[in-house]
Scaffold this motif. Sequence first.
Motif, PDB file in Angstrom:
ATOM      1  N   TYR A  24       0.835  -1.208   0.000  1.00  0.00           N
ATOM      2  CA  TYR A  24       0.000   0.000   0.000  1.00  0.00           C
ATOM      3  C   TYR A  24       0.867   1.254   0.000  1.00  0.00           C
ATOM      4  O   TYR A  24       0.545   2.248  -0.667  1.00  0.00           O
ATOM      5  CB  TYR A  24      -0.928   0.027   1.225  1.00  0.00           C
ATOM      6  CG  TYR A  24      -2.044  -0.994   1.169  1.00  0.00           C
ATOM      7  CD1 TYR A  24      -2.737  -1.237  -0.013  1.00  0.00           C
ATOM      8  CD2 TYR A  24      -2.412  -1.708   2.316  1.00  0.00           C
ATOM      9  CE1 TYR A  24      -3.750  -2.172  -0.044  1.00  0.00           C
ATOM     10  CE2 TYR A  24      -3.428  -2.637   2.285  1.00  0.00           C
ATOM     11  CZ  TYR A  24      -4.097  -2.869   1.094  1.00  0.00           C
ATOM     12  OH  TYR A  24      -5.093  -3.796   1.059  1.00  0.00           O
ATOM     13  N   GLN A  27       3.054   1.241  -3.400  1.00  0.00           N
ATOM     14  CA  GLN A  27       2.255   1.369  -4.640  1.00  0.00           C
ATOM     15  C   GLN A  27       1.261   2.531  -4.566  1.00  0.00           C
ATOM     16  O   GLN A  27       0.243   2.552  -5.246  1.00  0.00           O
ATOM     17  CB  GLN A  27       1.502   0.060  -4.914  1.00  0.00           C
ATOM     18  CG  GLN A  27       2.428  -1.111  -5.164  1.00  0.00           C
ATOM     19  CD  GLN A  27       1.686  -2.422  -5.323  1.00  0.00           C
ATOM     20  OE1 GLN A  27       0.463  -2.441  -5.327  1.00  0.00           O
ATOM     21  NE2 GLN A  27       2.428  -3.513  -5.449  1.00  0.00           N
ATOM     22  N   TYR A  28       1.528   3.476  -3.762  1.00  0.00           N
ATOM     23  CA  TYR A  28       0.619   4.601  -3.554  1.00  0.00           C
ATOM     24  C   TYR A  28       0.295   5.300  -4.875  1.00  0.00           C
ATOM     25  O   TYR A  28      -0.858   5.533  -5.210  1.00  0.00           O
ATOM     26  CB  TYR A  28       1.264   5.579  -2.559  1.00  0.00           C
ATOM     27  CG  TYR A  28       0.537   6.908  -2.456  1.00  0.00           C
ATOM     28  CD1 TYR A  28      -0.628   7.026  -1.688  1.00  0.00           C
ATOM     29  CD2 TYR A  28       1.003   8.019  -3.158  1.00  0.00           C
ATOM     30  CE1 TYR A  28      -1.283   8.244  -1.623  1.00  0.00           C
ATOM     31  CE2 TYR A  28       0.334   9.231  -3.097  1.00  0.00           C
ATOM     32  CZ  TYR A  28      -0.804   9.342  -2.309  1.00  0.00           C
ATOM     33  OH  TYR A  28      -1.459  10.540  -2.250  1.00  0.00           O
ATOM     34  N   ASN A  29       1.341   5.642  -5.644  1.00  0.00           N
ATOM     35  CA  ASN A  29       1.116   6.419  -6.871  1.00  0.00           C
ATOM     36  C   ASN A  29       0.252   5.660  -7.878  1.00  0.00           C
ATOM     37  O   ASN A  29      -0.655   6.215  -8.507  1.00  0.00           O
ATOM     38  CB  ASN A  29       2.452   6.786  -7.512  1.00  0.00           C
ATOM     39  CG  ASN A  29       3.195   7.832  -6.685  1.00  0.00           C
ATOM     40  OD1 ASN A  29       2.579   8.647  -5.999  1.00  0.00           O
ATOM     41  ND2 ASN A  29       4.531   7.795  -6.724  1.00  0.00           N
ATOM     42  N   SER A  30       0.576   4.339  -8.027  1.00  0.00           N
ATOM     43  CA  SER A  30      -0.198   3.568  -9.003  1.00  0.00           C
ATOM     44  C   SER A  30      -1.643   3.373  -8.543  1.00  0.00           C
ATOM     45  O   SER A  30      -2.598   3.404  -9.354  1.00  0.00           O
ATOM     46  CB  SER A  30       0.462   2.209  -9.258  1.00  0.00           C
ATOM     47  OG  SER A  30       0.507   1.443  -8.065  1.00  0.00           O
ATOM     48  N   ASN A  31      -1.877   3.147  -7.230  1.00  0.00           N
ATOM     49  CA  ASN A  31      -3.248   2.987  -6.718  1.00  0.00           C
ATOM     50  C   ASN A  31      -4.076   4.250  -6.910  1.00  0.00           C
ATOM     51  O   ASN A  31      -5.266   4.196  -7.279  1.00  0.00           O
ATOM     52  CB  ASN A  31      -3.217   2.605  -5.245  1.00  0.00           C
ATOM     53  CG  ASN A  31      -2.789   1.153  -5.031  1.00  0.00           C
ATOM     54  OD1 ASN A  31      -2.785   0.352  -5.968  1.00  0.00           O
ATOM     55  ND2 ASN A  31      -2.394   0.816  -3.800  1.00  0.00           N
ATOM     56  N   LYS A  33      -3.526   6.577  -9.158  1.00  0.00           N
ATOM     57  CA  LYS A  33      -3.761   6.787 -10.592  1.00  0.00           C
ATOM     58  C   LYS A  33      -4.859   5.852 -11.105  1.00  0.00           C
ATOM     59  O   LYS A  33      -5.729   6.245 -11.886  1.00  0.00           O
ATOM     60  CB  LYS A  33      -2.475   6.548 -11.373  1.00  0.00           C
ATOM     61  CG  LYS A  33      -2.603   6.889 -12.874  1.00  0.00           C
ATOM     62  CD  LYS A  33      -1.279   6.731 -13.572  1.00  0.00           C
ATOM     63  CE  LYS A  33      -1.405   7.176 -15.033  1.00  0.00           C
ATOM     64  NZ  LYS A  33      -2.476   6.515 -15.746  1.00  0.00           N
ATOM     65  N   ASN A  34      -4.835   4.566 -10.637  1.00  0.00           N
ATOM     66  CA  ASN A  34      -5.874   3.617 -11.048  1.00  0.00           C
ATOM     67  C   ASN A  34      -7.261   4.093 -10.607  1.00  0.00           C
ATOM     68  O   ASN A  34      -8.249   3.972 -11.327  1.00  0.00           O
ATOM     69  CB  ASN A  34      -5.599   2.231 -10.476  1.00  0.00           C
ATOM     70  CG  ASN A  34      -4.411   1.575 -11.155  1.00  0.00           C
ATOM     71  OD1 ASN A  34      -4.043   1.943 -12.276  1.00  0.00           O
ATOM     72  ND2 ASN A  34      -3.791   0.607 -10.485  1.00  0.00           N
ATOM     73  N   ASP A  37      -8.456   6.917 -12.802  1.00  0.00           N
ATOM     74  CA  ASP A  37      -8.922   6.397 -14.096  1.00  0.00           C
ATOM     75  C   ASP A  37     -10.323   5.792 -13.970  1.00  0.00           C
ATOM     76  O   ASP A  37     -11.200   6.025 -14.812  1.00  0.00           O
ATOM     77  CB  ASP A  37      -7.945   5.347 -14.628  1.00  0.00           C
ATOM     78  CG  ASP A  37      -6.609   5.952 -15.041  1.00  0.00           C
ATOM     79  OD1 ASP A  37      -6.572   7.176 -15.258  1.00  0.00           O
ATOM     80  OD2 ASP A  37      -5.638   5.181 -15.144  1.00  0.00           O
ATOM     81  N   SER A  99      -3.703   5.142  -0.014  1.00  0.00           N
ATOM     82  CA  SER A  99      -3.405   4.090  -0.968  1.00  0.00           C
ATOM     83  C   SER A  99      -4.307   2.888  -0.738  1.00  0.00           C
ATOM     84  O   SER A  99      -4.832   2.277  -1.667  1.00  0.00           O
ATOM     85  CB  SER A  99      -1.944   3.684  -0.874  1.00  0.00           C
ATOM     86  OG  SER A  99      -1.658   2.647  -1.771  1.00  0.00           O
ATOM     87  N   LYS A 103      -7.214   1.596  -3.324  1.00  0.00           N
ATOM     88  CA  LYS A 103      -7.270   0.237  -3.830  1.00  0.00           C
ATOM     89  C   LYS A 103      -8.662  -0.362  -3.644  1.00  0.00           C
ATOM     90  O   LYS A 103      -9.248  -0.975  -4.552  1.00  0.00           O
ATOM     91  CB  LYS A 103      -6.224  -0.616  -3.123  1.00  0.00           C
ATOM     92  CG  LYS A 103      -6.146  -2.050  -3.595  1.00  0.00           C
ATOM     93  CD  LYS A 103      -5.566  -2.134  -4.989  1.00  0.00           C
ATOM     94  CE  LYS A 103      -5.363  -3.587  -5.416  1.00  0.00           C
ATOM     95  NZ  LYS A 103      -4.818  -3.689  -6.778  1.00  0.00           N
ATOM     96  N   THR A 106     -11.210   1.338  -5.892  1.00  0.00           N
ATOM     97  CA  THR A 106     -11.052   0.917  -7.284  1.00  0.00           C
ATOM     98  C   THR A 106     -11.776  -0.394  -7.536  1.00  0.00           C
ATOM     99  O   THR A 106     -12.427  -0.577  -8.579  1.00  0.00           O
ATOM    100  CB  THR A 106      -9.559   0.776  -7.620  1.00  0.00           C
ATOM    101  OG1 THR A 106      -8.923   2.042  -7.465  1.00  0.00           O
ATOM    102  CG2 THR A 106      -9.353   0.289  -9.038  1.00  0.00           C
TER     103      THR A 106
END
Length: 850
Positions: A24, A27-31, A33-34, A37, A99, A103, A106
């Motif tokens: 968590y 992967q903060y940035n990717s979570n 961004k997901n 989106d 994060s 998640k 999402t």
Amino acid sequence: MDVVSVIVTIGGYFVDPIKKHCGYLFQYNSNIKNLEDRIGNLRAMIDGVQLKIDAAKRNGQVILPVVERWVEKARNILDEDAEANKKGLDGWRPRYSLSRKAKKKTLEIDVLLNDGQFSEVSSPPPSLGVGSSSIEGIMDFESRTKMRREVLEALRADEVNMIAICGMGGIGKTTMAKEVAKRAKDDKLFDEVVMVVVSQNQDLRKIQVQIAEMLGLQLVEENPLVRAERLNNRLSMDSKSVLVILDDVWDALDLEAVGIPCGGEHNRCKILLTSRSEEACTQMKTQKIFPIKVLFEEEAWNLFRRMAGNCIDTPNLHPIAKEVAEECGGLPVAIVTVGRALENKSEFEWSAALQQLKNAIPKNIPGLDSKVYSSIELSYGYLKSDEAKSCFLLCCLFPEDYDILIELLVRYGVGQRLFAKIDTVAEARNRVHAIVKNLKRSFLLLDSEVGEQFVKMHDVVRDVAISIAENQGFLVRCNENMEEWPEKDSCERSTAISLVTVELKRHPDGLECPKLELLQLAFEIDTLQTLPPNLFKGMKGLKVLSLFGMSFPSLPQSINVLQNLRTLQFVNCEITDASAIGELRKLEILSFLGSKIKELPGEMRNLSYLKFLEFTECNDLERIPPNLLSSLSHLEEFYMVRAYVKWKPMEEEEEYQEEENKEEEEKKKGANASLTEIMSLSYLVALKIQIPNIKVLPKDLAFKNETIKFQIFSGDNEVIDVDNFEDYYHHLFKNSLGLASCDVSDIAKSQMLLQLFKKSEILKLKEIKGLKNIVYELDKEGFQCLKVLEVGDSNDVEYVMDATSDQNPHVAFPILESLKVFQLNNLKEIYHSQFPKSERFGSTPKVRNR
């Protein structure tokens, strides 16, 4: 186990959770961004679904509950995201938490995006019930509430599954059906009520789709049989009771082809038809038909007041408004459209409208022509034969509210050759009565209270008929105040002219009317008219001439030019010299109904094509020259009731036959015809005659035509009550024989009478001397055709059938329906045991004794 092993083993339980929580953070940035989106995708999907929702609502569709829940849930997620962005937290702990939440969110959005792939977002609205629409105040009137109750009562009956409301155009059939539907739904008689318009051009697919939409059923199948089966299954559901209203049915509709269950076990689905054709409803096996009639006078006025407004209460306008309302004839659509068209109009405009209505010129009244007249014109146009259309238009030749004798339509139709492949007057009469029956079933004609031989035409329908007829050259003027003929130009263009008035002070002495085929002139009896000598000079094409209430010292000289005339009728006329009729050699129908004429001219012997001759109610007629009737070789029907011709007694006839110079004898003053001449006519099929006594009847001669229909009355009106027989305007009569004031020995001598007994359906005997046992003395073989027997005014009659005779009563009266005896002072018994039942009707005939 050593310490290292223990640590390694226990550590296995912690590795995955630690890696997850560390993920968590790392992967903060990717979570984030997901999540962004997914939120963008969700927002786009919500907008797309909302567009579909808005479009569906504009089309009156109902949004599916699952769609509404999805939109609500999706918007909540967007709101939560917006709230989180407002807090703006950062740092190690918040980054980890954000994060983690990103998640989780999402994953939730992924589910929503998957669930939001809707193929449909709405459905057609459920049926709100036909009765939910507003109903005109007309339904509060007594005539309508009574009928509504009767229709609802019929719908409640278990044994009834199809009924019909029938009536003329504009009478209120659809309004009644909607009110019945509303009440049926309110009273919970049916779970569902659907109503569809069938109209003239039946479109089964369209009817099926309309019914399906009101039931919330989608029919996408192209195969009509499959669509019908699906609709049938839906309407046959045991859990639902359905009322199907089929509005505006013109022809019989194939219910099976549509998919509407009917009859048998399908009692949960009932059908209500509205139609202006009773015949169509009968063909569809409708169990009950409710004819809807015009409004009562008070109801019509109340509705008219409501439509026209308070302006009609002004003193000057009130009497005019009353007359306008009367011209609408109680027809709701006429009342509504005329009343609204004249609302708040000036007195001048009201007066003009009244005059136009009286003169059948409705096109200048706003709204009237399109709404009222078009519906009736449509009924006329839908008639399937030119013969029916012609008979309908003939009815407009008579005044408003007139009881039209159907026989006149027969005579006018024969004269104008309106009927194809018709050779005899009887065939034409049958055709006309069938047509009239169809016109009544279509509500273009109405029953008359006078009797079944008459028919009436609603005033508004008559106005339409005149409007149509004017385009075909008809000129109709039924104005009591008319003093002279219409304009010369209008007469000369006409194919048919009917002038009905109190008096015409001036007649044209010659008109050029090359197209004229029918002329009807009618005047009040008390104001007998005469015609100028040259009136008919320019009417060489005339085929029908009917004159009412005229006086002729001699017929106009110009009548000789009418060489195409086939029907000539004098009604309540005075005629001194009728010799000119002998020149009309193509004449087929000749009637002197109710006219004053003393003697027939010998020139009538020239009428060898004559088929119909009538002297009914010619009280002054005394003489018919010898050999005149026998010369009418093609005569088919002869009528002479309430006419007192001095027929030559048979004794004189026998002496006359022995004389050598018959021509000289014929010229003898006062020489009269004998009934032998009538007996000799081979084409004669109908005879209705009243004679002074049976001595003028041939004793041994029989009719040449053994199938002749007859009504023969022997005796004057005081002895034989002619009015108790079939009405003498009736030309579709039963074989009848009435004998009075004679001796039974005279009856026994006449082979002709004994033959008539065997064919009579109605037999009336009055003041018969020496008659004791009716059956034994008059017809020992039995009255095989007799349905009605009346015997009275006798001191001699002891038995209708002698109880001591060996005759079987079932043989004597096999189909007797009615027996009436009166003033039989010495009557012992009718029959010694219970009167025999009629084998045909399975019941004992009605016996009446006065």
